[in-house]
Design a protein around this motif. Structure first.
Motif, PDB file in Angstrom:
ATOM      1  N   ILE A  52      26.915  33.048  92.471  1.00 18.72           N
ATOM      2  CA  ILE A  52      27.380  33.955  91.413  1.00 18.72           C
ATOM      3  C   ILE A  52      26.194  34.573  90.679  1.00 18.72           C
ATOM      4  O   ILE A  52      26.184  35.775  90.408  1.00 18.72           O
ATOM      5  CB  ILE A  52      28.299  33.213  90.418  1.00 18.72           C
ATOM      6  N   GLU A  53      25.187  33.775  90.364  1.00 13.87           N
ATOM      7  CA  GLU A  53      24.008  34.306  89.680  1.00 13.87           C
ATOM      8  C   GLU A  53      23.264  35.296  90.567  1.00 13.87           C
ATOM      9  O   GLU A  53      22.816  36.344  90.096  1.00 13.87           O
ATOM     10  CB  GLU A  53      23.070  33.169  89.277  1.00 13.87           C
ATOM     11  N   LEU A  54      23.124  34.974  91.840  1.00 12.81           N
ATOM     12  CA  LEU A  54      22.430  35.864  92.761  1.00 12.81           C
ATOM     13  C   LEU A  54      23.197  37.171  92.951  1.00 12.81           C
ATOM     14  O   LEU A  54      22.595  38.248  93.049  1.00 12.81           O
ATOM     15  CB  LEU A  54      22.205  35.171  94.102  1.00 12.81           C
ATOM     16  N   ILE A  55      24.519  37.086  92.997  1.00 14.38           N
ATOM     17  CA  ILE A  55      25.331  38.289  93.119  1.00 14.38           C
ATOM     18  C   ILE A  55      25.189  39.148  91.869  1.00 14.38           C
ATOM     19  O   ILE A  55      25.095  40.375  91.953  1.00 14.38           O
ATOM     20  CB  ILE A  55      26.809  37.915  93.388  1.00 14.38           C
ATOM     21  N   LEU A  56      25.125  38.523  90.702  1.00 13.36           N
ATOM     22  CA  LEU A  56      24.954  39.264  89.454  1.00 13.36           C
ATOM     23  C   LEU A  56      23.667  40.081  89.473  1.00 13.36           C
ATOM     24  O   LEU A  56      23.653  41.236  89.040  1.00 13.36           O
ATOM     25  CB  LEU A  56      24.941  38.296  88.263  1.00 13.36           C
ATOM     26  N   TYR A  57      22.603  39.515  90.020  1.00 17.32           N
ATOM     27  CA  TYR A  57      21.332  40.224  90.077  1.00 17.32           C
ATOM     28  C   TYR A  57      21.389  41.441  91.002  1.00 17.32           C
ATOM     29  O   TYR A  57      20.653  42.402  90.800  1.00 17.32           O
ATOM     30  CB  TYR A  57      20.218  39.306  90.560  1.00 17.32           C
ATOM     31  N   LEU A  58      22.237  41.408  92.009  1.00 19.18           N
ATOM     32  CA  LEU A  58      22.263  42.472  93.011  1.00 19.18           C
ATOM     33  C   LEU A  58      23.340  43.518  92.787  1.00 19.18           C
ATOM     34  O   LEU A  58      23.497  44.419  93.602  1.00 19.18           O
ATOM     35  CB  LEU A  58      22.415  41.863  94.409  1.00 19.18           C
ATOM     36  N   ILE A  59      24.084  43.426  91.693  1.00 18.45           N
ATOM     37  CA  ILE A  59      25.062  44.469  91.390  1.00 18.45           C
ATOM     38  C   ILE A  59      24.294  45.762  91.134  1.00 18.45           C
ATOM     39  O   ILE A  59      23.358  45.782  90.340  1.00 18.45           O
ATOM     40  CB  ILE A  59      25.919  44.094  90.164  1.00 18.45           C
ATOM     41  N   PRO A  60      24.656  46.848  91.823  1.00 19.67           N
ATOM     42  CA  PRO A  60      23.899  48.093  91.650  1.00 19.67           C
ATOM     43  C   PRO A  60      23.854  48.546  90.190  1.00 19.67           C
ATOM     44  O   PRO A  60      24.839  48.479  89.472  1.00 19.67           O
ATOM     45  CB  PRO A  60      24.680  49.102  92.501  1.00 19.67           C
ATOM     46  N   ILE A  61      22.713  48.965  89.749  1.00 16.25           N
ATOM     47  CA  ILE A  61      22.371  49.474  88.423  1.00 16.25           C
ATOM     48  C   ILE A  61      22.486  48.391  87.355  1.00 16.25           C
ATOM     49  O   ILE A  61      21.528  48.103  86.647  1.00 16.25           O
ATOM     50  CB  ILE A  61      23.199  50.710  88.030  1.00 16.25           C
ATOM     51  N   LEU A 128      25.136  50.762  99.185  1.00 13.75           N
ATOM     52  CA  LEU A 128      25.484  50.044 100.408  1.00 13.75           C
ATOM     53  C   LEU A 128      24.526  48.884 100.687  1.00 13.75           C
ATOM     54  O   LEU A 128      24.963  47.802 101.100  1.00 13.75           O
ATOM     55  CB  LEU A 128      25.518  51.000 101.599  1.00 13.75           C
ATOM     56  N   VAL A 129      23.236  49.090 100.450  1.00 14.21           N
ATOM     57  CA  VAL A 129      22.271  47.997 100.650  1.00 14.21           C
ATOM     58  C   VAL A 129      22.548  46.869  99.658  1.00 14.21           C
ATOM     59  O   VAL A 129      22.507  45.692 100.017  1.00 14.21           O
ATOM     60  CB  VAL A 129      20.825  48.515 100.530  1.00 14.21           C
ATOM     61  N   SER A 130      22.861  47.216  98.422  1.00 12.50           N
ATOM     62  CA  SER A 130      23.185  46.184  97.426  1.00 12.50           C
ATOM     63  C   SER A 130      24.436  45.411  97.835  1.00 12.50           C
ATOM     64  O   SER A 130      24.468  44.174  97.742  1.00 12.50           O
ATOM     65  CB  SER A 130      23.383  46.810  96.054  1.00 12.50           C
ATOM     66  N   LEU A 131      25.460  46.113  98.277  1.00 14.94           N
ATOM     67  CA  LEU A 131      26.683  45.431  98.722  1.00 14.94           C
ATOM     68  C   LEU A 131      26.433  44.582  99.962  1.00 14.94           C
ATOM     69  O   LEU A 131      26.992  43.487 100.097  1.00 14.94           O
ATOM     70  CB  LEU A 131      27.791  46.447  98.984  1.00 14.94           C
ATOM     71  N   TRP A 132      25.594  45.068 100.861  1.00 13.14           N
ATOM     72  CA  TRP A 132      25.250  44.295 102.053  1.00 13.14           C
ATOM     73  C   TRP A 132      24.512  43.010 101.667  1.00 13.14           C
ATOM     74  O   TRP A 132      24.775  41.935 102.216  1.00 13.14           O
ATOM     75  CB  TRP A 132      24.418  45.155 102.996  1.00 13.14           C
ATOM     76  N   LEU A 133      23.589  43.097 100.717  1.00 13.88           N
ATOM     77  CA  LEU A 133      22.874  41.897 100.259  1.00 13.88           C
ATOM     78  C   LEU A 133      23.819  40.921  99.576  1.00 13.88           C
ATOM     79  O   LEU A 133      23.687  39.704  99.733  1.00 13.88           O
ATOM     80  CB  LEU A 133      21.729  42.295  99.328  1.00 13.88           C
ATOM     81  N   ILE A 134      24.780  41.429  98.820  1.00 10.66           N
ATOM     82  CA  ILE A 134      25.782  40.556  98.200  1.00 10.66           C
ATOM     83  C   ILE A 134      26.604  39.860  99.281  1.00 10.66           C
ATOM     84  O   ILE A 134      26.881  38.654  99.192  1.00 10.66           O
ATOM     85  CB  ILE A 134      26.677  41.368  97.239  1.00 10.66           C
ATOM     86  N   PHE A 135      26.974  40.592 100.315  1.00 13.92           N
ATOM     87  CA  PHE A 135      27.710  40.008 101.438  1.00 13.92           C
ATOM     88  C   PHE A 135      26.891  38.902 102.100  1.00 13.92           C
ATOM     89  O   PHE A 135      27.424  37.850 102.464  1.00 13.92           O
ATOM     90  CB  PHE A 135      28.071  41.105 102.443  1.00 13.92           C
ATOM     91  N   LEU A 136      25.580  39.115 102.246  1.00 16.65           N
ATOM     92  CA  LEU A 136      24.721  38.087 102.838  1.00 16.65           C
ATOM     93  C   LEU A 136      24.622  36.852 101.947  1.00 16.65           C
ATOM     94  O   LEU A 136      24.526  35.726 102.441  1.00 16.65           O
ATOM     95  CB  LEU A 136      23.325  38.651 103.106  1.00 16.65           C
ATOM     96  N   ILE A 137      24.645  37.045 100.643  1.00 22.98           N
ATOM     97  CA  ILE A 137      24.623  35.898  99.726  1.00 22.98           C
ATOM     98  C   ILE A 137      25.889  35.077  99.884  1.00 22.98           C
ATOM     99  O   ILE A 137      25.847  33.849  99.931  1.00 22.98           O
ATOM    100  CB  ILE A 137      24.453  36.368  98.273  1.00 22.98           C
ATOM    101  N   VAL A 138      27.021  35.753  99.958  1.00 23.07           N
ATOM    102  CA  VAL A 138      28.300  35.047 100.105  1.00 23.07           C
ATOM    103  C   VAL A 138      28.316  34.242 101.399  1.00 23.07           C
ATOM    104  O   VAL A 138      28.808  33.120 101.435  1.00 23.07           O
ATOM    105  CB  VAL A 138      29.471  36.051 100.042  1.00 23.07           C
ATOM    106  N   ARG A 139      27.734  34.793 102.461  1.00 26.63           N
ATOM    107  CA  ARG A 139      27.703  34.103 103.747  1.00 26.63           C
ATOM    108  C   ARG A 139      26.525  33.154 103.883  1.00 26.63           C
ATOM    109  O   ARG A 139      26.348  32.525 104.922  1.00 26.63           O
ATOM    110  CB  ARG A 139      27.665  35.125 104.871  1.00 26.63           C
ATOM    111  N   ARG A 140      25.687  33.046 102.841  1.00 28.72           N
ATOM    112  CA  ARG A 140      24.512  32.154 102.814  1.00 28.72           C
ATOM    113  C   ARG A 140      23.522  32.483 103.927  1.00 28.72           C
ATOM    114  O   ARG A 140      22.990  31.604 104.589  1.00 28.72           O
ATOM    115  CB  ARG A 140      24.922  30.692 102.923  1.00 28.72           C
ATOM    116  N   LYS A 141      23.261  33.771 104.126  1.00 30.90           N
ATOM    117  CA  LYS A 141      22.300  34.229 105.125  1.00 30.90           C
ATOM    118  C   LYS A 141      21.017  34.667 104.434  1.00 30.90           C
ATOM    119  O   LYS A 141      20.958  34.794 103.222  1.00 30.90           O
ATOM    120  CB  LYS A 141      22.880  35.421 105.910  1.00 30.90           C
ATOM    121  N   SER A 142      19.990  34.932 105.210  1.00 29.54           N
ATOM    122  CA  SER A 142      18.704  35.384 104.691  1.00 29.54           C
ATOM    123  C   SER A 142      18.826  36.802 104.137  1.00 29.54           C
ATOM    124  O   SER A 142      19.495  37.647 104.719  1.00 29.54           O
ATOM    125  CB  SER A 142      17.658  35.352 105.798  1.00 29.54           C
TER     126      SER A 142
END
Length: 161
Positions: A52-61, A128-142
């Protein structure tokens, strides 16, 4: 020992700990205001990286501001700090690109439409890059982005960490 004796014994231990540590906390966190409680897992000072914290950091703007706050105060785990640096790098590069393309579109009439289209592609790419990174966080990927991670670690890490 009955239930009330255990409660009284626990309160006595807590009072003794509060008396010993009054005013001697090195960190100025919320624990010093509300007693000597360790930071909870959701507290920003805890060093566990929750998704959740990592996703918060990657929300666009919007994620730029908590990322900047975390890096400025040097709080968080290495994973959080790396994510914050990446978020700031993405946001700053988007803002600079947006400003340059908008300025070019305003001053050059013959390519204004092309620059505005590039501007929209840049903004869409950032989201799109921000959403992709959020998706990777949810899936616990690099969450490595070639070039941007290097720039974030070397330049942003030098000045904010």
């Amino acid at each position: 020992m009955n239930h009330f004796e255990r409660i009284n014994d626990y309160e006595g231990q807590e009072d003794a700990e509060n008396e010993e540590d009054t005013g001697t906390r090195e960190r100025g966190d919320a624990g010093s205001i509300f007693g000597n409680f360790p930071p909870s897992p959701t507290h920003p000072l805890s060093h566990s990286s929750s998704p959740i914290e990592l996703i918060l950091y990657l929300i666009p703007i919007i994620g730029f501001f908590p990322s900047l706050w975390t890096l400025y105060h040097r709080q968080g785990s290495q994973e959080q700090l790396a994510t914050c640096r990446l978020s700031i790098t993405l946001a700053v590069s988007w803002v600079l690109g947006y400003l340059f393309l908008a300025t070019g579109a305003a001053s050059l009439d013959f390519v204004a439409v092309r620059l505005l289209i590039l501007n929209s592609f840049l903004t869409s790419g950032y989201f799109l890059v921000s959403l992709w990174l959020i998706f990777l966080i949810v899936r616990r990927k690099s969450r490595r982005l070639p070039g941007l991670n290097y720039f974030a670690e070397k330049v942003i890490g030098k000045y904010l960490s």
